[in-house]
Design a protein around this motif. Structure first.
Motif, short mmCIF file in Angstrom:
data_model
loop_
_atom_site.label_atom_id
_atom_site.label_comp_id
_atom_site.label_asym_id
_atom_site.label_seq_id
_atom_site.Cartn_x
_atom_site.Cartn_y
_atom_site.Cartn_z
N PHE A 1 0.83 -1.20 0.00
CA PHE A 1 0.00 0.00 0.00
C PHE A 1 0.87 1.26 0.00
O PHE A 1 0.62 2.20 -0.76
N THR A 2 1.90 1.28 0.82
CA THR A 2 2.76 2.45 0.92
C THR A 2 3.48 2.73 -0.40
O THR A 2 3.54 3.88 -0.85
N VAL A 3 3.99 1.69 -1.02
CA VAL A 3 4.68 1.85 -2.31
C VAL A 3 3.70 2.34 -3.37
O VAL A 3 3.99 3.30 -4.11
N LEU A 4 2.53 1.71 -3.45
CA LEU A 4 1.56 2.12 -4.46
C LEU A 4 1.06 3.54 -4.24
O LEU A 4 0.91 4.32 -5.19
N LYS B 1 0.91 9.08 -6.12
CA LYS B 1 1.05 10.52 -5.88
C LYS B 1 2.05 11.13 -6.85
O LYS B 1 1.83 12.21 -7.39
N ARG B 2 3.15 10.42 -7.06
CA ARG B 2 4.19 10.93 -7.97
C ARG B 2 3.69 11.01 -9.41
O ARG B 2 4.12 11.85 -10.18
N LEU B 3 2.77 10.10 -9.75
CA LEU B 3 2.22 10.08 -11.10
C LEU B 3 0.96 10.91 -11.25
O LEU B 3 0.40 11.00 -12.32
N GLY B 4 0.49 11.48 -10.13
CA GLY B 4 -0.71 12.32 -10.17
C GLY B 4 -1.99 11.54 -10.41
O GLY B 4 -2.93 12.06 -11.00
N LEU B 5 -2.05 10.31 -9.94
CA LEU B 5 -3.24 9.48 -10.15
C LEU B 5 -4.25 9.70 -9.04
O LEU B 5 -3.88 9.89 -7.87
N SER B 6 -5.51 9.63 -9.38
CA SER B 6 -6.57 9.70 -8.38
C SER B 6 -6.65 8.36 -7.65
O SER B 6 -6.09 7.36 -8.10
N ASP B 7 -7.39 8.33 -6.54
CA ASP B 7 -7.59 7.07 -5.82
C ASP B 7 -8.26 6.04 -6.72
O ASP B 7 -7.88 4.87 -6.72
#
Length: 105
Positions: free
Chosen positions: A70-73, A78-84
């Protein structure tokens, strides 16, 4: 049967799981196998022959693995700017692609 697992022990489980992931990413099957064996051996020793305690420890080990994943994903999303929702879709797609070839014989 309840068995308290300390915060320090859970942190060690997290580090142990990270070792498995690191070996997996490196493609080092020997290191991965050794890390898994070390985890099982440590939990068996801590359980001192009590199968219920061993089950609790292994369950907490699985939970530690989920926390690392979970932490890695979360960090990557966040770095890729993806939504949940996008992150969850990617996780679902990745899990769907896992097959028996990911596991050694």
């Amino acid at each position: 049967m309840t068995h308290h697992v300390s915060r320090a022990a859970r942190a060690e489980m997290t580090r142990a799981h990270a070792g498995i992931v690191t070996a997996f990413v490196a493609g080092d099957e020997k290191a991965r196998t050794q890390q898994v064996a070390s985890i099982v051996r440590e939990h068996a020793q801590t359980a001192a022959g009590d199968p219920a305690v061993f089950a609790v420890l292994m369950g907490k080990q699985v939970e530690a693995g989920a926390v690392v994943t979970f932490t890695v994903l979360r960090s990557l999303s966040k770095r890729l700017g993806l939504s949940d929702a996008e992150t969850q879709a990617i996780i679902a797609q990745a899990v769907a692609q896992v097959d028996e070839s990911a596991f050694p014989e």
